[in-house]
Design a protein around this motif. Structure first.
Motif, PDB file in Angstrom:
ATOM      1  N   ASN A  98       0.737  -1.197  -0.040  1.00 34.46           N
ATOM      2  CA  ASN A  98       0.052   0.028  -0.205  1.00 34.46           C
ATOM      3  C   ASN A  98       0.783   1.174   0.140  1.00 34.46           C
ATOM      4  OD1 ASN A  98       0.862  -0.438   2.649  1.00 34.46           O
ATOM      5  ND2 ASN A  98      -0.796   0.959   3.381  1.00 34.46           N
ATOM      6  N   ASN A  99       1.746   1.432  -0.751  1.00 39.52           N
ATOM      7  CA  ASN A  99       2.828   2.462  -1.185  1.00 39.52           C
ATOM      8  C   ASN A  99       2.062   3.478  -1.732  1.00 39.52           C
ATOM      9  OD1 ASN A  99       4.931   4.439  -1.337  1.00 39.52           O
ATOM     10  ND2 ASN A  99       6.431   2.655  -1.934  1.00 39.52           N
ATOM     11  N   ARG A 100       1.444   4.314  -0.785  1.00 38.00           N
ATOM     12  CA  ARG A 100       0.669   5.377  -1.107  1.00 38.00           C
ATOM     13  C   ARG A 100       1.038   6.783  -0.865  1.00 38.00           C
ATOM     14  NH1 ARG A 100      -4.613   3.515  -2.696  1.00 38.00           N
ATOM     15  NH2 ARG A 100      -5.513   5.668  -2.005  1.00 38.00           N
TER      16      ARG A 100
ATOM     17  N   TYR B 186      -8.415   8.918   1.011  1.00 36.43           N
ATOM     18  CA  TYR B 186      -6.894   8.384   0.511  1.00 36.43           C
ATOM     19  C   TYR B 186      -6.239   7.928   1.661  1.00 36.43           C
ATOM     20  CZ  TYR B 186      -2.545   8.585  -2.058  1.00 36.43           C
ATOM     21  OH  TYR B 186      -1.516   8.000  -2.531  1.00 36.43           O
TER      22      TYR B 186
ATOM     23  N   SER C 117      -5.232   4.011   2.829  1.00 41.92           N
ATOM     24  CA  SER C 117      -4.068   3.551   3.316  1.00 41.92           C
ATOM     25  C   SER C 117      -3.924   2.295   4.423  1.00 41.92           C
ATOM     26  CB  SER C 117      -2.921   4.634   3.532  1.00 41.92           C
ATOM     27  OG  SER C 117      -1.599   4.030   3.635  1.00 41.92           O
TER      28      SER C 117
ATOM     29  N   TYR D  15       5.131  10.771   2.478  1.00 43.10           N
ATOM     30  CA  TYR D  15       4.646   9.465   2.791  1.00 43.10           C
ATOM     31  C   TYR D  15       3.893   9.146   4.230  1.00 43.10           C
ATOM     32  CZ  TYR D  15       7.187   8.043  -1.327  1.00 43.10           C
ATOM     33  OH  TYR D  15       7.426   7.759  -2.834  1.00 43.10           O
TER      34      TYR D  15
ATOM     35  N   PHE E  53       1.469   6.398   4.298  1.00 43.77           N
ATOM     36  CA  PHE E  53       2.260   5.086   4.064  1.00 43.77           C
ATOM     37  C   PHE E  53       2.875   4.801   5.401  1.00 43.77           C
ATOM     38  CE2 PHE E  53       5.757   2.628   2.185  1.00 43.77           C
ATOM     39  CZ  PHE E  53       5.023   1.230   2.191  1.00 43.77           C
TER      40      PHE E  53
ATOM     41  N   SER F 164       0.121   3.605   8.252  1.00 43.57           N
ATOM     42  CA  SER F 164      -0.400   2.109   7.970  1.00 43.57           C
ATOM     43  C   SER F 164       0.969   1.345   8.376  1.00 43.57           C
ATOM     44  CB  SER F 164      -0.920   2.101   6.484  1.00 43.57           C
ATOM     45  OG  SER F 164       0.161   2.202   5.600  1.00 43.57           O
TER      46      SER F 164
END
Length: 252
Positions: free
Chosen positions: A92-94, A105, A109, A160, A163, A166
């Motif tokens: 889940n690299n968002r 969004y 994540s 990030y 990310f 999470s």
């Protein structure tokens, strides 16, 4: 190597053949495990099963859907053998700056990084711990649960934040589970992938970046799989909670 033809493994987060999830499946299929391959795309999973051979069952699964995760483990239960290994490998690299981020969004994540990890981890330990008390975990239930982490699990980085949040939460969950279920014979581990993996995602999705890094600058998928296999094979009097894997060129 002992006969493992009665052993079951479940891996969620299986994508392209040249990816970590798929190669984890391939490794344990070669060891004779009945491997349950879970990912979002059924056609991809079925193609992998045909390519790899061995005893493979494919189940399209959304890691953030409780009913689908329950169904995955119900299928594992219905098959002969004993579940000994479960791997949560959902990515889940968002990226994105917090100030510009929509709440959904950020929530998405967390859904993938921690909620999905909770659903999968809960169902895994419910099965892995069965019969583990009062004897050797390898002989009376017990098994291994591994979470795929990232350098984001350990430190924050600009752009990030979602990310980081999470993956940091996922690491804390894994550590809590490791302490909570060790006496039930469940070995919970967390693997920090510190750098880009040299697989299809980067080579095809970001070819210029991959070329700039070169093979020496990308982490070997087979090297990562070796680490997971090492964790699985550890005896209960010498368990590792966390491994971090990087190339010799990674700045850390």
């Amino acid at each position: 190597m002992p006969d493992e033809s009665n052993v079951k493994t479940v891996v969620i987060g299986v994508g392209p053949e040249d990816g970590l999830g798929a190669q984890l499946c391939a490794r344990f299929l070669r060891r004779g495990h009945h491997v349950f391959m879970a990912g979002r795309t059924g056609e991809t999973l079925e193609a992998l099963a045909r390519t790899f051979g061995g005893k493979a069952t494919t189940i399209a699964t959304d890691a953030t859907d409780e009913s689908q995760v329950d169904a995955l483990f119900d299928a594992v239960d219905a098959a002969d053998g004993e579940l000994k290994l479960a791997i949560y490998n959902v990515g889940n690299n968002r990226p994105g700056p917090i100030a510009d981020m929509e709440s959904r969004y950020f929530e998405r994540s967390l859904d993938v990084g921690i909620y999905g990890a909770f659903l999968f981890g809960r169902e895994a330990v419910r099965r892995l711990r069965r019969g583990a008390r009062g004897g050797s975990p390898r002989k009376k239930g017990g098994g291994t649960l591994i979470f795929t982490g990232a350098s984001a699990s350990l430190r924050g980085r600009a752009n990030y934040g979602a990310f980081n949040a999470s993956k940091g939460a996922q690491r804390a969950l894994a550590q809590a589970m490791a302490k909570e279920y060790a006496t039930d014979g469940v070995h919970v581990s967390h693997v920090v992938i510190d750098g880009p993996i040299g697989g299809e995602k980067i080579k095809q999705g970001l070819p210029e970046y991959a070329e700039r890094l070169g093979e020496a600058g990308m982490i070997s998928i087979q090297g990562i799989v070796d680490a997971y296999e090492f964790l699985y094979d550890q005896p209960p009097n010498a368990w590792t909670f966390e491994l971090d894997i990087r190339t010799s060129l990674e700045k850390w």
